[in-house]
Motif scaffolding. Structure first.
Motif, PDB file in Angstrom:
ATOM      1  N   ARG A   1     -18.282  -7.487 -25.885  1.00 48.00           N
ATOM      2  CA  ARG A   1     -18.994  -6.082 -25.999  1.00 48.00           C
ATOM      3  C   ARG A   1     -19.443  -5.856 -27.632  1.00 48.00           C
ATOM      4  O   ARG A   1     -18.475  -6.029 -28.346  1.00 48.00           O
ATOM      5  CB  ARG A   1     -18.585  -5.069 -25.500  1.00 48.00           C
ATOM      6  N   LEU A   2     -20.758  -5.626 -27.991  1.00 44.55           N
ATOM      7  CA  LEU A   2     -21.022  -5.529 -29.276  1.00 44.55           C
ATOM      8  C   LEU A   2     -21.031  -3.901 -29.602  1.00 44.55           C
ATOM      9  O   LEU A   2     -21.798  -3.197 -29.372  1.00 44.55           O
ATOM     10  CB  LEU A   2     -22.752  -5.929 -29.384  1.00 44.55           C
TER      11      LEU A   2
ATOM     12  N   PHE B   1     -28.070 -11.362 -27.921  1.00 42.92           N
ATOM     13  CA  PHE B   1     -29.111 -11.112 -27.133  1.00 42.92           C
ATOM     14  C   PHE B   1     -30.123 -12.256 -26.632  1.00 42.92           C
ATOM     15  O   PHE B   1     -31.409 -12.149 -26.596  1.00 42.92           O
ATOM     16  CB  PHE B   1     -30.296 -10.066 -28.262  1.00 42.92           C
ATOM     17  N   GLN B   2     -29.175 -13.245 -26.372  1.00 45.57           N
ATOM     18  CA  GLN B   2     -29.677 -14.592 -25.334  1.00 45.57           C
ATOM     19  C   GLN B   2     -30.841 -15.463 -26.360  1.00 45.57           C
ATOM     20  O   GLN B   2     -31.516 -15.993 -25.550  1.00 45.57           O
ATOM     21  CB  GLN B   2     -30.300 -13.890 -24.004  1.00 45.57           C
TER      22      GLN B   2
ATOM     23  N   LEU C   1     -39.269  -6.962 -20.879  1.00 44.31           N
ATOM     24  CA  LEU C   1     -37.658  -7.525 -21.274  1.00 44.31           C
ATOM     25  C   LEU C   1     -37.154  -7.837 -19.742  1.00 44.31           C
ATOM     26  O   LEU C   1     -37.457  -7.235 -18.672  1.00 44.31           O
ATOM     27  CB  LEU C   1     -36.873  -6.628 -21.695  1.00 44.31           C
ATOM     28  N   ASP C   2     -36.469  -9.166 -19.723  1.00 43.93           N
ATOM     29  CA  ASP C   2     -35.754  -9.895 -18.687  1.00 43.93           C
ATOM     30  C   ASP C   2     -34.760  -8.718 -18.204  1.00 43.93           C
ATOM     31  O   ASP C   2     -34.074  -7.964 -19.086  1.00 43.93           O
ATOM     32  CB  ASP C   2     -35.355 -11.025 -18.663  1.00 43.93           C
ATOM     33  N   ILE C   3     -34.312  -9.067 -16.924  1.00 45.28           N
ATOM     34  CA  ILE C   3     -33.137  -7.954 -16.152  1.00 45.28           C
ATOM     35  C   ILE C   3     -31.881  -8.433 -17.290  1.00 45.28           C
ATOM     36  O   ILE C   3     -31.029  -7.382 -17.436  1.00 45.28           O
ATOM     37  CB  ILE C   3     -33.160  -8.401 -15.109  1.00 45.28           C
ATOM     38  N   GLN C   4     -31.665  -9.481 -17.552  1.00 45.76           N
ATOM     39  CA  GLN C   4     -30.409  -9.862 -18.354  1.00 45.76           C
ATOM     40  C   GLN C   4     -30.450  -9.235 -19.710  1.00 45.76           C
ATOM     41  O   GLN C   4     -29.315  -8.760 -20.160  1.00 45.76           O
ATOM     42  CB  GLN C   4     -30.061 -11.427 -18.699  1.00 45.76           C
ATOM     43  N   THR C   5     -31.412  -9.329 -20.324  1.00 46.29           N
ATOM     44  CA  THR C   5     -31.407  -8.434 -21.544  1.00 46.29           C
ATOM     45  C   THR C   5     -31.510  -6.901 -21.449  1.00 46.29           C
ATOM     46  O   THR C   5     -30.868  -6.193 -22.261  1.00 46.29           O
ATOM     47  CB  THR C   5     -32.857  -8.745 -22.490  1.00 46.29           C
ATOM     48  N   LEU C   6     -31.997  -6.338 -20.232  1.00 49.16           N
ATOM     49  CA  LEU C   6     -32.009  -4.988 -20.168  1.00 49.16           C
ATOM     50  C   LEU C   6     -30.621  -4.507 -20.037  1.00 49.16           C
ATOM     51  O   LEU C   6     -29.858  -3.449 -20.259  1.00 49.16           O
ATOM     52  CB  LEU C   6     -32.582  -4.504 -18.954  1.00 49.16           C
ATOM     53  N   GLN C   7     -29.795  -5.217 -19.056  1.00 49.87           N
ATOM     54  CA  GLN C   7     -28.202  -5.315 -18.922  1.00 49.87           C
ATOM     55  C   GLN C   7     -27.360  -5.028 -20.354  1.00 49.87           C
ATOM     56  O   GLN C   7     -26.630  -4.381 -20.612  1.00 49.87           O
ATOM     57  CB  GLN C   7     -27.592  -6.135 -18.060  1.00 49.87           C
ATOM     58  N   ILE C   8     -27.955  -5.956 -21.197  1.00 51.09           N
ATOM     59  CA  ILE C   8     -27.454  -6.305 -22.505  1.00 51.09           C
ATOM     60  C   ILE C   8     -27.463  -4.888 -23.456  1.00 51.09           C
ATOM     61  O   ILE C   8     -26.746  -4.195 -23.942  1.00 51.09           O
ATOM     62  CB  ILE C   8     -27.600  -7.252 -23.263  1.00 51.09           C
TER      63      ILE C   8
END
Length: 588
Positions: free
Chosen positions: A268-269, A389-390, A433-440
């Motif tokens: 976690r950042l 952030f992928q 934004l994709d869902i994975q980025t939204l989760q981050i």
């Protein structure tokens, strides 16, 4: 089921970049499918291929004969001279179609059907394009980010519209509530392959986690075998002819599997190096108008330390204007913002950032800072921050012009966060934004030790991030609500029911006032009264059973979703029948 579309062994590459390889899936009549993937892996490209707007390398796409397909592009283009109505369809004087167009466009808050398309904003053009697709009544709807540029009322209307009947659709959206409530199947593009989950978004999350756990176990096993096989390969004579060919082939397959990456974040950042004083900002009776349109009127608010506020409301109600007034980008008509000395704003705007197309992704972030200080002796380099952030190490050395629209938005977000602000102001951060980025991002904001203001139409995102709302109702009216978006909607629903009950009671009182002598119940009313008693008892029993099931924790996701939708309808039916029963019970 009646098959509409069959995709077999589809492959698409751009030079050395493979987007997907030998993927296959089908769409049957009545299926509502959501397509999810990270930014840049080919979601929009796949939709463009399916609609014939882009070519592909290998495979076959087979549509049912005479199938009518409607496609909503992410960025539709129109003739700037044609009117809104002409942009919707060539109606040929069909009054019924024109009437229906007006109804749909009104729901999407487009009122002037004669206005040239060139005078509309990008968001308004996207809404006209959506109306166009819906009005053509296609057999198969293909929608690329249909909820972008829609306010919450429009999203909920579209959600209801698409859920009715046996509509068949394939869509890309980042709106997880929308996915969960509309779609009955999720397909995921990941690592050049396609994975199918036969359920809604909640089901997909559960099964995807299981898939990743299995994949991790396989990679761990492959790595162990790979080490032993590597020792064997190194012990053998250099002449390849002396090695067992089958074992050598198996070694290279094992090597490929062992080198697979499961790019799930383990860290976690969380920064402890952000300080903000007790004084944040005070909005002192601010007013702002654009011509005759009132945005704010004598608005007062004192922002608290560590507050995470969401701003919601219809398009054009003044949400973005409020942010620009706060940041000093627009002047106020009267009043003032008194901002604390320690406040350092980080602003993510709808318009985005203009990049140097020839610059590398990593250099864009390094121009801001080489690292971000997390406190306690910890820090993230620019490269580590991008990877969080992928952005893979390979993507970081790509030029900006190679990035997809979603990847550019993500890079813009990184440039805002890399400045290490203590007050984040985010205007529609979830778009593209994709869902994975939204989760981050949700995780980052949950851990963020400063202040946050978010304008967003993404209900799922708002529920996870904010604890307080300002609701912009238009004409300068702003409601202060202490809770998240779902709590606000529940409060609105309860208020509407109470108002409805008050109106019904008021009507009953007026009827009784005008009829000073109580009349006797007719035979027909007696029969109705008896029937209502039976029906109310049945409905109350059903309600008790549903509530017990929802609290029991033993039902599957599909059943819980179905019952959650049934419960509010059941309550409404009970209210109506109970009110009528009360009216009849007053008669002798």
């Amino acid at each position: 089921m009646n098959p509409y579309l069959d995709v077999q062994n589809l492959t698409k590459t751009f030079g050395a970049l493979t987007l997907f390889e030998h993927i296959s899936f089908s769409i049957a009549e009545g299926q509502r499918i959501g397509l999810v993937a990270k930014n840049g892996v080919g979601k929009s490209t796949l939709l463009s291929i399916l609609t014939g707007k882009e070519g592909y390398d290998e495979g076959e796409i087979i549509y049912r004969k005479d199938l009518k397909v409607g496609f909503l592009e992410q960025s539709p283009q129109f003739d700037p001279e044609e009117s809104v109505l002409d942009a919707c369809f060539n109606h040929h004087g069909d009054d019924e179609k024109v009437l229906r167009a007006k109804q749909v466009l009104t729901q999407l808050k487009i009122s002037d059907l004669t206005q040239p398309m060139g005078q509309l904003s990008g968001g308004q053009q996207k809404r006209v394009a959506l109306a166009n697709v819906l009005l053509t009544d296609p057999d198969l709807l293909i929608l690329d980010e249909p909820t972008n540029h829609l306010d919450l009322d429009m999203i909920e209307w579209l959600e209801s519209y698409l859920s009715r009947g046996r509509r068949t659709l394939l869509m890309v959206t980042h709106d997880r509530f929308f996915l969960d409530r509309v779609c009955d199947m999720i397909i995921e593009l990941d690592n050049h392959s396609l994975y199918t989950y036969r359920g809604n978004y909640a089901y997909y999350l559960e099964k995807r986690q299981h898939r990743l756990e299995v994949a991790r176990a396989e990679i761990t096993r492959a790595n162990n075998l790979y080490r032993r096989e590597l020792e064997w390969m190194r012990r053998q004579p250099q002449a390849r002819g002396h090695k067992a060919k089958y074992r050598e082939d198996a070694f290279y397959e094992l090597e490929r599997k062992a080198k697979q990456r499961i790019e799930e974040r383990q860290m976690r950042l969380k920064s402890t190096n952000v300080y903000i004083g007790s004084k944040i900002f005070e909005c002192q009776y601010v007013s702002k108008s654009w011509g005759d349109k009132v945005m704010l009127k004598d608005f007062y608010y004192n922002f608290a330390r560590f507050e995470k506020m969401g701003i919601v409301g219809s398009n054009g109600a003044g949400k973005s204007t409020f942010l620009k007034l706060l940041l000093g980008y627009e002047p106020v008509d009267s009043g003032r913002f008194d901002i604390g000395e320690t406040v350092r704003f980080g602003y993510f705007s709808q318009e985005g950032l203009q990049f140097d197309e020839q610059q590398k992704v990593l250099d864009v972030v390094r121009d801001i800072a080489d690292y971000i200080d997390l406190g306690g002796g910890r820090h993230f380099t620019a490269s580590q921050f991008l990877q969080h952030f992928q952005f893979t190490p390979e993507q970081q050395y790509n030029y900006v012009y190679k990035l997809s629209g979603g990847e550019r938005r993500k890079l813009y977000l990184c440039t805002v966060l890399m400045r290490n602000p203590n007050f984040l102001v985010l205007d529609e951060p979830t778009n593209d934004l994709d869902i994975q980025t939204l989760q981050i991002l949700e995780e980052y904001l949950s851990d963020f030790p400063g202040c946050v203001i978010v304008v967003s139409h993404d209900r799922y995102f708002m529920d996870k991030v904010v604890d307080h709302l300002l609701v912009f109702k238009g004409d300068g009216v702003i409601k202060d609500f202490p809770g998240n978006y779902t709590q606000y909607r529940e409060w609105c629903s309860l208020s509407e029911k109470e108002e409805s009950s008050d109106v019904k009671v008021d009507k009953r009182v007026k009827r009784e006032y005008h009829n000073t002598e109580k009349r006797k119940m007719s035979y027909k009313e007696k029969m109705e009264y008896a029937r209502l008693e039976r029906e109310i008892a049945i409905l109350e029993e059903e309600k008790r059973n549903i509530e017990a099931m929802l609290c029991g924790g033993t039902s599957d996701v599909e059943t819980i979703t179905k019952m959650s939708k049934r419960l509010p309808l059941l309550n409404e039916e009970l209210d109506e029948k109970s009110m009528r029963w009360l009216e009849l019970s007053e008669l002798e």
